[in-house]
Design an enzyme around this catalytic site. Structure first.
Site, mmCIF file in Angstrom:
data_model
loop_
_atom_site.group_PDB
_atom_site.id
_atom_site.type_symbol
_atom_site.label_atom_id
_atom_site.label_comp_id
_atom_site.label_asym_id
_atom_site.label_seq_id
_atom_site.Cartn_x
_atom_site.Cartn_y
_atom_site.Cartn_z
ATOM 1 N N GLU A 166 -29.123 -103.810 -62.564
ATOM 2 C CA GLU A 166 -28.616 -103.091 -63.721
ATOM 3 C C GLU A 166 -28.243 -101.650 -63.341
ATOM 4 O OE1 GLU A 166 -27.885 -104.899 -66.133
ATOM 5 O OE2 GLU A 166 -29.573 -105.591 -67.335
ATOM 6 N N HIS A 220 -23.090 -104.671 -63.921
ATOM 7 C CA HIS A 220 -24.196 -105.174 -63.082
ATOM 8 C C HIS A 220 -23.748 -106.269 -62.123
ATOM 9 C CE1 HIS A 220 -25.789 -108.439 -66.160
ATOM 10 N NE2 HIS A 220 -24.884 -108.949 -65.363
ATOM 11 N N ASN A 222 -21.612 -104.373 -68.136
ATOM 12 C CA ASN A 222 -22.026 -102.996 -67.827
ATOM 13 C C ASN A 222 -21.897 -102.706 -66.328
ATOM 14 O OD1 ASN A 222 -24.030 -104.556 -66.787
ATOM 15 N ND2 ASN A 222 -25.724 -103.606 -67.901
ATOM 16 N N ASP A 250 -30.279 -114.722 -59.214
ATOM 17 C CA ASP A 250 -31.085 -114.058 -60.244
ATOM 18 C C ASP A 250 -31.630 -115.076 -61.234
ATOM 19 O OD1 ASP A 250 -28.770 -114.698 -61.616
ATOM 20 O OD2 ASP A 250 -28.131 -112.644 -61.946
#
Ligand SMILES: N[C@@H]1[C@@H](O)[C@H](O)[C@@H](COP(=O)(O)O)O[C@@H]1O
Length: 309
Positions: free
Chosen positions: A207, A202, A200, A132
Site C-alpha cells: 500500500e 498499490h 491507489n 498476496d
C-alpha cells in the site's frame, strides 16, 4: 525516451556527480530532506533518497519511464502478457511464476489455458508463488487463493506441490512471511511476476507509504483497498489486513510485468508516470526495476498517450 517528470537537468547532474550521501537512509523526508537539498546545492548531487535506496537494491540509473507497451484493448494487452509468460517458460521450463488475483489478469489466464490446450505452452515444471492474500476474512471462499485456483491453477492443472501459498492461519505470520521469502530465495528469485495496479497505485498489497526495502509482510489495508476490494466478493466483506510479497522481491525478480486495463485506471496510471519514484505510489517502482515492463491498453493509457508521440 525523454523523461517527463522534470528531472532532465537533475539527471545530467546525477550522471556527472553521482548521488548524494545523505545519512537518512531510507529518508522519511522524501524530496524535502534539508540535508539532501544542501548537498544538492553545494555539490551538484541529486536530492532523492528514495532513488539512493533503490540503487542499493539493484535499480539502474538514469531513472526514466518504465519500458512500456500500449495495446488497443484488453484483449491485446492480455495476449501480450500471455506471450511473455510463454517466452519465460520456453527459456526456463521450471521457472518460478507469480500471478496477481484481480480482474485484470482473468483474460490472460484464459489465453494461457487456450495456449496449453493447443500444446503451445507447458506448465508441468513451473512453480507458482502467491503474491498476496487477505487476512481475517469471515468467509475465505472468494479469497485470492481461491480466485487463482478458479482462474489459473485448476484450469492449468497445477499440482498442489507446485503452488507455494501463504498459510494465513499460521500462528506466527512473521515466520510465515520468512518461510515464503525462503522459498523464493531457494529458487534464486522469481522468474516472472505479473502484477495489477490498485486504484491507489498499490502493487500486490504493498500500500502507499510502505517501504520499498521490505520482503513479504503483513499489512494494514488502506481505505481505498478496503472499499475497492469489495468487488471480489459476492456480498459485503470486512477487509482490514493482508499479507503480501514485498517490493524488495520485485527488485530481485527477473521480469516484473505490470498490466493495466480500462478507463477506471487512467488517472492512477497518469499519476504513476508523472511522479518520480515514491513509496506514496508503489507503482512508480516500475521506473526503478531492472526487469520492469508496463503493458497497458489504450483506455488505461489515455492520460499518458502524449508522452509517447
Ligand atoms: N491485491 C490485488 C492486487 O494483487 C491486484 O493486482 C490489484 C489490481 O486488481 P484488479 O486487477 O482487480 O484491478 O489489486 C488487488 O487488490
Amino acid at each position: 525516451m525523454a523523461p517527463v517528470w522534470g528531472l532532465t537537468a537533475g539527471m545530467e547532474i546525477r550522471m556527472m556527480k553521482g548521488i548524494c550521501n545523505c545519512p537518512n537512509i531510507p529518508c522519511t523526508y522524501r524530496n524535502n530532506c534539508a540535508a539532501c537539498i544542501a548537498h544538492s546545492r553545494e555539490e551538484g548531487t541529486l536530492c532523492n533518497c528514495m532513488e539512493e535506496t533503490a540503487i542499493k537494491l539493484g535499480a539502474e540509473l538514469p531513472v526514466s519511464f518504465p519500458d512500456t507497451e500500449i495495446f488497443p484493448d484488453n484483449e491485446g494487452m492480455s495476449r501480450r502478457c500471455a506471450q511473455l509468460v510463454k517466452e519465460c517458460l520456453v527459456k526456463k521450463p521450471d521457472a518460478l511464476l507469480c500471478f496477481p488475483a484481480g480482474s485484470t489478469v482473468i483474460r490472460t489466464c484464459e489465453i494461457l489455458k487456450e495456449m496449453q490446450n493447443k500444446g503451445e505452452i507447458d506448465f508441468s515444471q513451473a512453480d507458482f508463488v502467491a503474491l498476496d492474500e487477505w487476512l481475517d476474512l469471515e468467509d475465505e471462499s472468494e479469497n485470492c487463493t481461491n480466485f487463482l485456483k478458479k482462474h489459473l491453477y485448476n484450469p492449468l492443472g497445477i499440482r498442489p506441490e507446485k503452488m507455494h501459498l501463504f498459510d494465513i492461519h499460521a500462528k506466527d505470520l512473521g515466520k510465515e512471511c520468512a518461510r515464503i521469502d525462503e522459498i523464493i530465495f531457494q529458487h534464486g528469485g522469481i522468474d516472472l511476476m505479473l502484477l495489477g495496479l490498485g486504484m491507489n497505485g498499490h502493487l500486490g498489497l504493498n500500500e502507499p507509504g510502505g517501504n520499498f526495502g521490505d520482503y513479504a509482510k503483513v499489512v494494514e489495508l488502506s481505505e481505498t483497498t478496503m472499499s475497492v476490494g469489495q468487488k471480489y466478493f459476492s456480498g459485503p466483506m470486512k477487509l482490514s489486513r493482508g499479507i503480501t510479497l514485498g517490493v524488495h522481491h520485485m527488485f530481485e525478480t527477473k521480469q516484473v510485468i505490470l498490466q493495466v486495463s480500462g478507463t477506471a485506471k487512467k488517472d492512477i496510471v497518469e499519476r504513476m508516470y508523472k511522479s518520480r519514484p515514491t513509496d506514496e505510489i508503489p507503482g512508480t517502482v516500475l521506473k526503478l526495476l531492472p526487469g520492469g515492463k508496463v503493458v497497458l491498453d489504450e483506455a488505461a493509457a489515455e492520460g499518458i498517450k502524449n508522452f509517447f508521440d
